[in-house]
Write a protein that holds these residues in place. Structure first.
Motif, short mmCIF file in Angstrom:
data_model
loop_
_atom_site.label_atom_id
_atom_site.label_comp_id
_atom_site.label_asym_id
_atom_site.label_seq_id
_atom_site.Cartn_x
_atom_site.Cartn_y
_atom_site.Cartn_z
N ILE A 14 0.84 -1.21 0.00
CA ILE A 14 0.00 0.00 0.00
C ILE A 14 0.87 1.25 0.00
O ILE A 14 0.61 2.21 -0.73
CB ILE A 14 -0.97 -0.02 1.20
CG1 ILE A 14 -2.01 -1.12 1.00
CG2 ILE A 14 -1.63 1.35 1.39
CD1 ILE A 14 -2.90 -1.36 2.22
N ALA A 15 1.90 1.26 0.82
CA ALA A 15 2.79 2.42 0.87
C ALA A 15 3.48 2.65 -0.46
O ALA A 15 3.62 3.79 -0.92
CB ALA A 15 3.83 2.22 1.97
N ARG A 16 3.87 1.60 -1.10
CA ARG A 16 4.54 1.73 -2.41
C ARG A 16 3.55 2.22 -3.47
O ARG A 16 3.90 3.04 -4.32
CB ARG A 16 5.13 0.40 -2.82
CG ARG A 16 5.90 0.48 -4.08
CD ARG A 16 6.63 -0.79 -4.39
NE ARG A 16 7.39 -0.60 -5.60
CZ ARG A 16 7.95 -1.55 -6.28
NH1 ARG A 16 7.87 -2.80 -5.84
NH2 ARG A 16 8.62 -1.31 -7.38
N ALA A 17 2.31 1.74 -3.39
CA ALA A 17 1.30 2.17 -4.36
C ALA A 17 0.96 3.64 -4.19
O ALA A 17 0.69 4.35 -5.17
CB ALA A 17 0.04 1.32 -4.20
N ARG A 18 0.98 4.14 -2.98
CA ARG A 18 0.68 5.55 -2.74
C ARG A 18 1.78 6.47 -3.25
O ARG A 18 1.53 7.61 -3.63
CB ARG A 18 0.47 5.79 -1.24
CG ARG A 18 -0.86 5.27 -0.77
CD ARG A 18 -1.11 5.68 0.66
NE ARG A 18 -2.40 5.19 1.10
CZ ARG A 18 -2.85 5.30 2.32
NH1 ARG A 18 -2.10 5.88 3.24
NH2 ARG A 18 -4.02 4.82 2.64
N ARG A 19 3.02 5.98 -3.22
CA ARG A 19 4.13 6.80 -3.71
C ARG A 19 4.09 6.95 -5.21
O ARG A 19 4.56 7.94 -5.74
CB ARG A 19 5.46 6.19 -3.30
CG ARG A 19 5.91 6.61 -1.92
CD ARG A 19 7.34 6.29 -1.69
NE ARG A 19 7.40 4.97 -1.04
CZ ARG A 19 8.43 4.15 -1.05
NH1 ARG A 19 9.50 4.49 -1.70
NH2 ARG A 19 8.39 3.01 -0.44
N HIS A 20 3.58 5.98 -5.89
CA HIS A 20 3.58 6.03 -7.35
C HIS A 20 2.28 6.40 -7.86
O HIS A 20 1.42 6.80 -8.03
CB HIS A 20 3.97 4.67 -7.95
CG HIS A 20 5.37 4.28 -7.61
ND1 HIS A 20 6.45 4.90 -8.17
CD2 HIS A 20 5.87 3.36 -6.78
CE1 HIS A 20 7.55 4.34 -7.71
NE2 HIS A 20 7.22 3.39 -6.87
#
Length: 105
Positions: free
Chosen positions: A99-105
């Motif tokens: 989820i954190a990675r998806a929010r960054r991109h």
């Protein structure tokens, strides 16, 4: 081959290589081949992905049964609950990272 002689390393005399000796060696080789084939079959069976998946599934079922079942020994129940809690924490961590990675991109 039964007429040939084989020199001995430690003696100067020769010993005839007789048919019973050949038969004994052939029987020994045949037995070793059978044993080697059985070993290769066992290793292949252990490395089979289906066998490994079935073993993992059986292990997981046993773990859940130990954690939830009333008939499990207390030590087994505690161990199973710790393992399942660790696995759940790992899943939560992976989901949080995704989820954190998806929010960054």
């Amino acid at each position: 081959m039964s007429d040939k002689t084989v020199p001995q390393d430690d003696e100067s005399t020769t010993v005839p290589f007789t048919t019973p000796e050949i038969l004994a060696l052939e029987a020994q080789i045949a037995a070793q081949r059978v044993q080697l084939a059985a070993t290769v079959d066992e290793v292949a069976a252990r490395l089979d992905p289906r066998t490994q998946a079935q073993a993992a599934a059986a292990s997981a079922q046993r773990l859940v049964h130990d954690a939830m079942g009333e008939d499990a020994a207390p030590a087994d129940r505690d161990r199973a609950r710790k393992i399942l809690a660790g696995a759940a924490a790992g899943v939560v961590l992976v989901v949080a990272l995704a989820i954190a990675r998806a929010r960054r991109h």
